[in-house]
Design an enzyme around this catalytic site. Structure first.
Site, PDB file in Angstrom:
ATOM      1  CE1 TYR A  28       9.881 -37.467  12.713  1.00 38.50           C
ATOM      2  CE2 TYR A  28      10.565 -35.762  14.264  1.00 38.50           C
ATOM      3  CZ  TYR A  28      10.725 -37.027  13.717  1.00 38.50           C
ATOM      4  OH  TYR A  28      11.728 -37.840  14.175  1.00 38.50           O
ATOM      5  CD  GLU A  62       1.140 -31.338  18.543  1.00 37.23           C
ATOM      6  OE1 GLU A  62       1.554 -32.164  19.380  1.00 37.23           O
ATOM      7  OE2 GLU A  62       0.531 -30.309  18.854  1.00 37.23           O
ATOM      8  N   GLY A  63       2.835 -35.846  15.740  1.00 39.32           N
ATOM      9  CA  GLY A  63       2.754 -37.283  15.510  1.00 39.32           C
ATOM     10  C   GLY A  63       3.531 -38.068  16.548  1.00 39.32           C
ATOM     11  NE  ARG A  94      17.827 -37.114   9.077  1.00 39.60           N
ATOM     12  CZ  ARG A  94      17.604 -38.141   9.884  1.00 39.60           C
ATOM     13  NH1 ARG A  94      18.228 -38.202  11.049  1.00 39.60           N
ATOM     14  NH2 ARG A  94      16.796 -39.110   9.532  1.00 39.60           N
ATOM     15  CG  ASN A 102      21.361 -30.149   3.767  1.00 41.32           C
ATOM     16  OD1 ASN A 102      21.168 -31.082   3.004  1.00 41.32           O
ATOM     17  ND2 ASN A 102      20.428 -29.294   4.094  1.00 41.32           N
ATOM     18  N   PRO A 151      13.486 -24.772  16.064  1.00 36.00           N
ATOM     19  CG  PRO A 151      14.134 -26.841  16.902  1.00 36.00           C
ATOM     20  CD  PRO A 151      13.433 -26.212  15.751  1.00 36.00           C
ATOM     21  CD  GLN A 173      18.951 -22.035  24.118  1.00 28.24           C
ATOM     22  OE1 GLN A 173      17.949 -21.960  24.823  1.00 28.24           O
ATOM     23  NE2 GLN A 173      20.157 -21.722  24.574  1.00 28.24           N
TER      24      GLN A 173
END
Length: 282
Positions: free
Chosen positions: A107, A109-110, A148, A152, A236, A238
């Site tokens: 996702y 790098e796409g 997500r 969720n 990630p 932050q």
């Protein structure tokens, strides 16, 4: 047909087409908004090769179509182009900290490659492009099982199940309500042609995942407990947009506070769960 589109189905100028963006599309259009790609980790990691093809082949085919018909084209990029950022908040000039071989890379790098293709089409062929980097967005009509964090937590809380936090909950996100984001899309497409982006679109208010879980439990009146699980790789720590460029160029900033947006979203999922429960009984 999705519920969101049923209201449009009777309009004479509306046409719904089913098409795989990894193949060329031949239509006559004035503007194109390319939002094609699964955006939740569960969905885009279930077929990572197809996820990459959707972003990369789509970013070849859609600008190709736009060039042929001389259309303006919007590309939905993502905050994932910043990866696990070393600067905070993230500005459009930041080049990111992204793994090219991790579970999220299909996702991340796409989307990065798609931006490259769009700007190369712009420089080489003079294509009229608009590239938006979208941060976490939520609201009614999200899929209940899309994985997500907002959906969720809401589904778990409404069912009385444990609310699962991955990691210790200290990682942060910024949540933009869907109506605010849609307004940004419209303003961006109506902006002067020389404003191509990329531009960050999202809510700059930052919350920890633990704060989000506690808010949702309180707003749903749930008795769910919070449980912790291991953090997925490359998640990630932050995520917060710097939206000064959007304010300057589009006169835009989000208006709907998180609690108000969550109330609307909870109301939608509560009704959806009640409807599904009734359907099972029948």
């Amino acid at each position: 047909m999705p519920d969101q589109l049923k209201a449009l189905s009777g309009l004479s100028y509306f046409e719904l087409m089913r098409h795989d963006i990894t193949f060329p599309l031949y239509v006559e259009v004035d503007e194109i908004c390319n939002l094609a790609c699964p955006a939740s980790p569960i969905h885009y990691q279930s077929d990572p090769v197809q996820t990459t093809k959707t972003s990369v082949h789509g970013a070849i085919n859609m600008p190709g179509l736009a060039r042929r018909v001389k259309a303006k084209i919007f590309q939905a990029s993502a905050s994932e182009v910043y990866g696990d950022p070393h600067i905070h908040p993230q500005t459009e000039s930041y080049r990111g900290n992204v793994s090219c071989i991790g579970l999220r890379s299909c996702y991340d790098e796409g989307k990065r490659c798609a931006e490259t293709l769009f700007f190369d089409y712009h420089r080489q062929h003079g294509l009229n492009i608009k590239v938006a980097r979208i941060f976490n967005t939520y609201g009614p009509h999200m899929h209940p099982d899309d994985g997500r964090v907002v959906s969720n937590f809401i589904i778990q809380a409404l069912r009385g199940d444990p609310v699962t936090i991955y990691g210790d909950g200290s990682q942060t996100r910024s949540f933009c309500y869907v109506d605010d984001l849609t307004e940004a899309f419209i303003r961006f497409m109506d902006s002067p042609d020389d404003f191509t982006g990329p531009v960050n679109l999202g809510n700059p208010r930052e919350f920890t995942i633990l704060e989000l879980a506690e808010k949702i439990i309180r707003l749903t009146g749930s008795c769910s407990e919070i449980v912790f699980s291991s953090l997925p790789s490359d998640d990630p720590k932050q995520r917060q947009p710097d939206i000064r460029l959007a304010k300057e160029k589009l006169g835009w900033e989000p208006e709907i506070p998180l609690e108000e947006g969550l109330r609307r979203t909870i109301k939608y999922f509560d009704a959806l769960l009640a409807k599904n429960k009734t359907g099972l009984k029948n």
